[in-house]
Enzyme design. Structure first.
Site, PDB file in Angstrom:
ATOM      1  N   SER A 189      34.950  39.359  36.315  1.00 54.35           N
ATOM      2  CA  SER A 189      34.241  38.941  37.782  1.00 54.35           C
ATOM      3  C   SER A 189      32.754  39.341  37.426  1.00 54.35           C
ATOM      4  O   SER A 189      32.263  38.857  36.632  1.00 54.35           O
ATOM      5  CB  SER A 189      34.848  39.423  38.657  1.00 54.35           C
ATOM      6  OG  SER A 189      34.675  38.487  39.780  1.00 54.35           O
ATOM      7  N   ASP A 205      40.776  28.975  38.278  1.00 56.92           N
ATOM      8  CA  ASP A 205      40.135  30.070  39.115  1.00 56.92           C
ATOM      9  C   ASP A 205      39.398  29.415  40.169  1.00 56.92           C
ATOM     10  O   ASP A 205      38.323  28.742  40.047  1.00 56.92           O
ATOM     11  CB  ASP A 205      39.321  30.919  38.185  1.00 56.92           C
ATOM     12  CG  ASP A 205      38.717  31.682  38.726  1.00 56.92           C
ATOM     13  OD1 ASP A 205      38.643  32.038  39.981  1.00 56.92           O
ATOM     14  OD2 ASP A 205      38.269  32.761  37.873  1.00 56.92           O
ATOM     15  N   HIS A 221      41.838  33.817  39.752  1.00 57.10           N
ATOM     16  CA  HIS A 221      40.693  34.728  39.241  1.00 57.10           C
ATOM     17  C   HIS A 221      40.981  35.980  38.361  1.00 57.10           C
ATOM     18  O   HIS A 221      40.482  36.634  37.515  1.00 57.10           O
ATOM     19  CB  HIS A 221      39.910  35.103  40.472  1.00 57.10           C
ATOM     20  CG  HIS A 221      38.586  35.666  40.176  1.00 57.10           C
ATOM     21  ND1 HIS A 221      37.775  35.497  39.037  1.00 57.10           N
ATOM     22  CD2 HIS A 221      38.153  36.786  40.657  1.00 57.10           C
ATOM     23  CE1 HIS A 221      36.543  36.025  39.321  1.00 57.10           C
ATOM     24  NE2 HIS A 221      36.763  37.152  39.928  1.00 57.10           N
TER      25      HIS A 221
END
Length: 708
Positions: free
Chosen positions: A578, A653, A685
């Site tokens: 991320s 995602d 995600h």
């Protein structure tokens, strides 16, 4: 070496010396399910309006008197099953008081009187319900189905609060993509007479296409995704009157797409307080609205910043007061508490800490003290304090170094304190708030005592600007300082996250400890400027220039590693997910030759593709800050790749959308640069469940094979 290294302390936790068991990656990744994280008392909580606490032991609830530490009652699964025939296991409690416990059983909320061993109340609601919130005073439950909001009570399982057919309008759910501390979309009034709720109109928000490959053929699944600089949602707040079964909306014009956050009720149910934030997120108006008319009554105060303003907490009213409340604010550099009145008068700044207050737990019965949590002087820790409401004088109630999670009894007499640190897997105590006397009620065993593992150490470095930078080093078992070890730098580096904490494993995931010994690796993590719990100056240095200060600090960590005789300076890899994926790719591509290998998961590649609420807070819009967006765009540096890089992305995602990785791959092809890519079909995600074993194995294998 230019950087000055300051060892504030090195805390070494020896996980094991002569143990024979090998901790595999699979066991480590699934450690929570395999008993490899410290055990705890299940469902431990206070019984409301009493000094008893309750926890689950096998098939019974156990009640214990905090004063005597003696068991006073037990409720067995068998006793509950006599009243609830479909109950298969002890339920998760939603509420527990001195006479009854409340829990969900299928599509009903049950209130069981454990004094008389009888059903007290049953509220049935639609089986397709989501976002449910029960209120004992209203004896009702709010819930959503699709985009509409409903209420169920004892006589009606489906009272429609909204009946909106337009799919762009969503009621009763969290708005603004759960920024600003928003975790839900419904707010019961103190006496249960009203239900306030968020509503968002996503007409201006673009559809983003995701593909479901599990249909025949694959099908399109559009989600609403507001990208930086583009159309955003328009928020509203509704107030539903349970008596009249009618709804009014607060008179707020959000056509400018500003934010409505931190919704709070006044104790008399006459007003709703709302923090309104401009889309630029540098100006807050804290406003009071009439519940009767929906009109604005007054602006209590305003806050502005040349970087950003980000209120994240509701108002907390003082006991027995309908006018005085506590407000969290970073205006002085650290998150502290300020006392205001509902007329907008600043009574005083209650706390004046040079560290971060993180939560208000409650008050004592005399309303003389408020109990709070905060980092204390060491930002790697979390402690509980008693603060005098009149003088601001405070007492630290949690004595041991470490990360404490506490619960306050209803009358403020006792705390349940559960903590860990590098040397303590978990210890749970009852603390008296008057004198701070502590009684241990549970001590967890070291779940890793039979495994051959290495050590975890804390080291504090000095950044280029003199800032303390906290780091964690994991060394393998049988570490030999005369050898040269390869290094994996695990990085996150973004706002609202802290990787290095004085807790079990130092805040590391168990797979890092396993990988260190399995592959004879040093695992290193540094919390750079921009990360959480260090105050506004430390955190806001990143404004409009994401990556610059973070990379500088991470390279300070690299310089430190290279100064260690046991580190192989030619074998340093980097990994993150991320924001950590953004950092991993940025570190690899903007500093060629420093790292041999990078593995980035769900990486932000171009901030213009990220969401409005988060992205514009830190970068402003692409139109306002084109230079900043261009500099942070990872694809601009792909031609400089020196080494091996693997990009991993979930195919659906909805947070860091796949477009990020796709644009990086597109530019790599254009620049004739070879990189590696792997997608996890139908994962969002994060890759969760048993598939996470596959993910971590793939990442670690790639690092071992290429970090040479």
């Amino acid at each position: 070496m230019k950087k000055i290294i300051s060892f504030l302390f090195i805390c070494t936790f020896i996980l094991g010396y002569s143990q024979q068991k090998e901790l595999t990656i699979e066991d480590a990744v699934l450690g929570y399910y395999k008993g490899l994280y410290p055990a705890s008392l299940t469902s431990l909580q206070w019984v409301e309006n009493s000094t008893n606490y309750i926890f689950q032991k096998e098939n019974e609830f156990v009640f214990t008197d905090a004063k005597t530490n003696k068991i006073v009652k037990k409720i067995t699964l068998e006793a509950l099953q006599k009243q609830y025939l479909t109950l298969k296991k002890l339920p998760r409690l939603q509420e527990i008081n001195s006479s009854s416990l409340t829990f969900r059983n299928g599509n009903s909320i049950e209130v069981f009187n454990y004094i008389t061993n009888s059903k007290s109340n049953t509220i049935t609601f639609d089986e397709h319900a989501n976002n449910s919130e029960f209120n004992s005073k209203a004896k009702a439950i709010a819930y959503t189905i699709d985009n509409n909001l409903f209420i169920a009570n004892a006589t009606n399982p489906k009272i429609a609060v909204t009946k909106i057919e337009d799919k762009n309008i969503v009621s009763g759910q969290a708005i603004h993509r759960s920024e600003f501390g928003i975790v839900k979309g419904t707010f019961w009034s103190p006496e249960g007479n009203y239900l306030a709720f968020y509503q968002k109109d996503e007409t201006n928000v673009s559809d983003y296409p995701l593909v479901d490959i599990n249909t025949y053929p694959a099908t399109l699944k559009n989600i609403k995704y507001p990208m930086a600089g583009q159309g955003s949602e328009m928020a509203k707040i509704g107030i539903f009157n349970l008596k009249t079964q009618s709804t009014i909306y607060l008179d707020i014009d959000t056509s400018d797409e500003h934010y409505l956050t931190n919704l709070s009720w006044t104790p008399d149910e006459k007003h709703v307080l709302v923090a309104e934030i401009n889309r630029g997120q540098n100006h807050v108006w804290y406003n009071s609205y009439s519940v009767e008319t929906g009109k604005k009554v007054t602006t209590l105060f305003e806050e502005t910043s040349d970087k950003w303003t980000e209120p994240e907490f509701d108002a907390v009213f003082l006991p027995k007061s309908t006018t005085n409340f506590l407000w969290f604010s970073e205006r002085g550099g650290f998150m502290n508490l300020y006392q205001y009145t509902t007329e907008g008068k600043l009574v005083k700044q209650l706390t004046k800490f040079n560290w971060v207050v993180t939560e208000i737990l409650g008050f004592d019965a005399s309303a003389k003290n408020v109990f709070i949590t905060g980092t204390g002087v060491d930002a790697r820790e979390s402690h509980t304090f008693k603060v005098n409401l009149k003088t601001g004088k405070y007492t630290k109630l949690t004595a041991e170094n470490g990360t404490h999670y506490t619960q306050l009894s209803s009358n403020g007499t006792y705390l349940i304190d559960s903590y860990s640190n590098l040397n303590t897997p978990r210890k749970t105590s009852i603390i008296t708030t008057k004198k701070g006397k502590s009684t241990v009620i549970y001590t967890a065993e070291n779940p890793l005592k039979e495994y051959n593992l290495g050590t975890t150490e804390f080291v504090t470095l000095k950044g280029n600007d003199g800032t303390d930078l906290y780091t964690r080093i994991i060394k393998p078992a049988n570490f030999d300082a005369s050898k040269k070890y390869p290094v994996l730098i695990y990085v996150y580096g973004g706002p609202h996250a802290q990787m290095v904490t004085n807790s079990w494993l130092g805040g590391a995931s168990l797979w890092m400890t396993a990988f260190s010994t399995l592959e004879d690796y040093i695992i290193f993590t540094l919390d750079n400027r921009g990360s959480a719990n260090r105050g506004f100056a430390f955190e806001s240095i990143i404004h409009r220039n994401l990556g610059d200060a973070e990379i500088e600090d991470q390279l300070t960590g690299v310089d430190y590693l290279k100064s260690l005789n046991y580190v192989d300076s030619n074998r340093i890899a980097v990994n993150g997910w991320s924001y950590g994926g953004f950092m991993t790719t940025s570190l690899m591509l903007r500093n060629p030759g420093v790292f041999t290998t990078a593995v980035a998961g769900g990486p932000v590649i171009d901030w213009k593709y990220y969401e409005v609420m988060y992205g514009e807070r830190y970068m402003d819009t692409p139109q306002e800050n084109p230079e900043g967006y261009e500099k942070t765009k990872v694809a601009n540096y792909i031609k400089d790749l020196d080494g091996k890089m693997l990009i991993i992305h979930g195919s659906v995602d909805p947070v860091v959308v796949p477009q990020h990785s796709m644009t990086l791959l597109q530019e790599a092809v254009k620049q004739k640069t070879q990189i590696d890519f792997f997608t996890y079909p139908m994962h969002e995600h994060n890759v969760r469940g048993v598939d996470r074993v596959h993910l971590v194995t793939k990442m670690m294998n790639y690092i071992v094979e290429n970090n040479k």
